[in-house]
Design an enzyme around this catalytic site. Structure first.
Site, mmCIF file in Angstrom:
data_model
loop_
_atom_site.group_PDB
_atom_site.id
_atom_site.type_symbol
_atom_site.label_atom_id
_atom_site.label_comp_id
_atom_site.label_asym_id
_atom_site.label_seq_id
_atom_site.Cartn_x
_atom_site.Cartn_y
_atom_site.Cartn_z
ATOM 1 N N THR A 100 10.881 -4.129 3.403
ATOM 2 C CA THR A 100 10.317 -2.783 3.296
ATOM 3 C C THR A 100 11.198 -1.837 4.100
ATOM 4 O OG1 THR A 100 8.084 -3.678 3.101
ATOM 5 C CG2 THR A 100 8.288 -1.356 3.693
ATOM 6 N N LYS A 176 6.867 0.388 -2.973
ATOM 7 C CA LYS A 176 6.440 -0.489 -1.879
ATOM 8 C C LYS A 176 5.918 0.338 -0.707
ATOM 9 C CE LYS A 176 5.737 -4.140 0.612
ATOM 10 N NZ LYS A 176 6.780 -5.065 1.068
ATOM 11 N N LYS A 244 5.991 -0.670 12.014
ATOM 12 C CA LYS A 244 7.243 -0.340 11.312
ATOM 13 C C LYS A 244 6.967 0.286 9.947
ATOM 14 C CE LYS A 244 9.364 -3.610 8.980
ATOM 15 N NZ LYS A 244 9.541 -3.160 7.566
#
Length: 305
Positions: A100, A176, A244
């Site tokens: 990602t 995503k 994150k």
């Protein structure tokens, strides 16, 4: 002989990468793996996979390589660093990046690889470790038509669903990013809801049973709350991962002037959980922050002495 890829490499044999490698092997795809963790390598080797001694070794044997590492920094090191894949893959090979990352990065990687006669598919994945091992991951893929032609059926060998989203890199990572927005918010909401129910006196197991059979259920609620019920916060996906990932979401939103108050609130909960010392635990450990705030007693680990 077809010029499509026939041998798969997987760099990063964590829960998702290991699952991808095992799935490919089950489907008869010659598969090489590389990871710094000997135990992860041993699992793939035991299933019939080959283990590379270096990225150069893996590149010498593979037509396509899935890079399933933690973040963009690791991806760039694997692909473009000294001894990286870009230096050693044969022309026409395909690099499949699946971490990602900021959606602005894959188009840059695509251009750099094209200069060396290599293809890129921007292909983040979702589904968790169990679906990865069973070949049921969802792949959100974007890339040039030549890249998809070159990779052949190898993406299908590691996934249940492969969505081809655009003819250029970046769109896969955009989709995503949206998925991680929802996943992060849903986990935080599940933890908050369970904490509320426990605080009000509901039995946690009964609460879970009712909600999973009611309109308030979500995939994340049904998947993560069992970790809470078992008192087991072994990290399948850690709190720090969502710090994150939601950071990527919020950074992109700022550039787009897109307000995301729910994502921002969830991000603060993950930050608070990490600040309380639980950043390396399973993301369902967000409920531990609520426990600290409210004094509720969470289910104890079943195998605790």
């Amino acid at each position: 002989m077809s010029n499509t890829a026939t041998t798969l490499g997987v760099v990063g044999l964590g829960s998702m990468g290991r699952g991808a490698a095992l799935s490919a092997l089950k489907r008869g795809v010659p598969t090489w793996g590389f990871d710094l963790n000997p135990a992860a390598c041993a699992t793939v080797a035991a299933a019939g996979g080959q283990i590379a001694t270096s990225l150069a070794d893996l590149a010498a044997h593979c037509d396509a390589v899935v890079v399933l590492v933690v973040n963009a920094t690791q991806t760039e090191q694997v692909v473009f660093g000294d001894g990286g894949l870009a230096r050693h893959l044969k022309p026409g090979s395909v690099v499949i990046t699946s971490a990602t990352v900021d959606p602005t990065l894959p188009p840059q990687w695509e251009a750099r690889l094209a200069e060396q006669g290599l293809h890129l598919i921007d292909a983040p994945v979702s589904g968790g470790a169990a679906k990865a091992a069973n070949g049921e991951m969802t792949v959100m893929a974007s890339g040039k038509p030549d890249a998809f032609a070159a990779v052949g059926g190898l993406l299908d060998a590691v996934a249940g669903k492969v969505y081809r989203l655009a003819d250029h890199a970046g769109v896969g990572s955009t989709v995503k990013m949206v998925n991680q927005h929802l996943a992060g918010v849903h986990i935080a909401a599940a933890c908050e809801a369970m904490a509320l129910g426990i605080r009000a006196g509901a039995a946690p197991d009964k609460l879970y049973e009712v909600i999973t059979n009611s309109a308030g259920n979500s995939w994340m609620f049904s998947n993560r709350v069992p970790h809470i019920l078992a008192g087991d916060y072994t990290p399948l996906s850690a709190v720090n991962i969502f710090i994150k990932d939601l950071g990527i979401v919020l950074d992109a939103a700022r550039k787009l002037n897109a307000p995301l108050p729910l994502a921002a609130a969830a991000h603060q909960l993950y930050l608070g959980t990490a600040g309380a010392g639980f950043g390396a635990e399973d993301d369902s450990a967000v409920i531990k922050l609520y426990a600290a705030l409210t004094g509720i007693t969470l289910p104890a680990r079943k195998d605790a002495a």
